[in-house]
Design an enzyme around this catalytic site. Structure first.
Site, short mmCIF file in Angstrom:
data_model
loop_
_atom_site.label_atom_id
_atom_site.label_comp_id
_atom_site.label_asym_id
_atom_site.label_seq_id
_atom_site.Cartn_x
_atom_site.Cartn_y
_atom_site.Cartn_z
N CYS A 108 0.81 -1.22 0.00
CA CYS A 108 0.00 0.00 0.00
C CYS A 108 0.85 1.28 0.00
O CYS A 108 1.46 1.57 -1.02
CB CYS A 108 -1.01 -0.05 1.14
SG CYS A 108 -2.41 1.02 0.83
N HIS A 132 -3.18 -5.63 2.41
CA HIS A 132 -2.79 -5.82 3.80
C HIS A 132 -3.31 -7.18 4.25
O HIS A 132 -3.97 -7.88 3.48
CB HIS A 132 -3.44 -4.76 4.70
CG HIS A 132 -3.10 -3.35 4.34
ND1 HIS A 132 -1.87 -2.81 4.57
CD2 HIS A 132 -3.86 -2.37 3.77
CE1 HIS A 132 -1.89 -1.54 4.18
NE2 HIS A 132 -3.07 -1.25 3.68
#
Ligand code: GLN
Length: 228
Positions: A89, A185
Site C-alpha cells: 500500500c 494488507h
C-alpha cells in the site's frame, strides 16, 4: 538470513509488520536461522538483508518515510541486486515515480514505473487476487490513492477478482525483479502461506520443501471460500 523491516513507527499502521514474523516462522520450520532487524526512519538502511519489508501508512507518515528513503538510492540498488522486497500500500506507492498525500505530489523512490494519484473515494474492503506464482490470494485494502502504470509492459502483481487493487478493479500491484508491490494488507503473508514460501524460495534461490501446517492452510482455504 536477515529480514529488514523498515520504519515500523511510520509504516506500521495497518499490521503489515506481521509479514516479518511469518517469514521467520516459515524459515525456522525449514531449519533456516533468521533474524528480524527493525530499522527506524533515523537509521541507515542496511544493504546485507535478504528480505526487505515496507508496510502501509497514513499520509503524513508516508511522506516522511518517502523523504527518508529518497535521501539516497540504497533501496533502488537493493532492488536492482534482485533482493526480495515486499511493499504494501503506502510502501508500494512510495516505490513508484510519484504519489499524492495530503493534497500534494511527492517524489517516490523510482523503483516501479507507476504514479499514484487521489481516487474518487476511499477503497476499503476485501481483496481476492489471482497470481501466477501462488494461485489465489486474499487481502484487505484501505487506500485513497489509485495507481497507474507508466510503462505498459510492467508486470502486475495479480489480477483482481474482487476489490479494487490499483483502482481499475482489473490488476493489483506490480512486480519488477524480486520487488513486489501490492495493495493487500492482511498481513498478506499470514493469509497466504504459499506466497510467503514463494518469497523464501526466491531469497534462497532454490525450491523449498512443502510445510505441513494445517492451521495456516485451513485459514487460507476458509478466506478463499468466504470470498469466492
Ligand atoms: N495513504 C495511502 C492511500 O490512502 C496509503 C494507505 C495505506 O497504506 N493503507 O492511498
Amino acid at each position: 538470513m536477515k529480514i529488514i523491516r523498515l520504519f515500523n513507527e511510520l509504516l506500521g499502521t495497518y499490521g503489515d509488520r506481521g509479514n516479518a514474523e511469518i517469514l521467520q516462522y516459515r524459515l525456522a520450520a525449514r531449519n533456516i536461522d533468521c533474524e528480524i532487524i527493525d530499522i527506524s526512519y533515523n537509521q541507515k538502511i542496511p544493504t546485507d538483508g535478504d528480505f526487505y519489508l515496507i508496510g502501509g501508512a497514513e499520509d503524513k507518515a508516508q511522506i516522511l518515510a518517502s523523504k527518508k528513503i529518497n535521501e539516497n538510492k540504497i533501496l533502488k540498488s537493493i532492488s536492482e541486486e534482485g533482493k526480495v522486497i515486499l511493499a504494501v500500500c503506502a510502501g508500494y506507492q512510495i516505490l513508484g515515480e510519484s504519489f499524492y498525500a495530503q493534497d500534494e505530489k511527492h517524489e517516490g523512490a523510482r523503483i516501479f514505473p507507476i504514479e499514484s494519484t487521489p481516487g474518487v473515494g476511499r477503497m476499503v474492503g476485501d481483496l481476492l487476487l489471482e497470481t501466477e506464482f501462488a494461485g489465489k490470494l486474499t487481502g484487505f485494502e484501505n487506500h485513497g490513492g489509485v495507481t497507474k502504470y507508466l510503462d505498459a509492459k510492467l508486470r502486475p502483481f495479480a489480477k483482481v477478482i474482487k476489490g479494487n487493487g490499483n483502482g481499475d478493479k482489473k490488476v493489483d500491484g506490480a512486480i519488477i525483479r524480486n520487488t513486489f508491490g501490492t495493495y493487500a494488507h492482511g498481513p498478506i503473508l499470514a493469509r497466504n502461506p504459499k506466497f510467503a514460501d514463494y518469497l523464501i524460495s526466491l531469497a534462497i534461490s532454490s525450491p523449498i520443501t512443502e510445510l505441513k501446517d494445517s492451521i495456516s492452510d485451513q485459514y487460507y482455504q476458509a478466506r478463499i471460500k468466504a470470498l469466492s
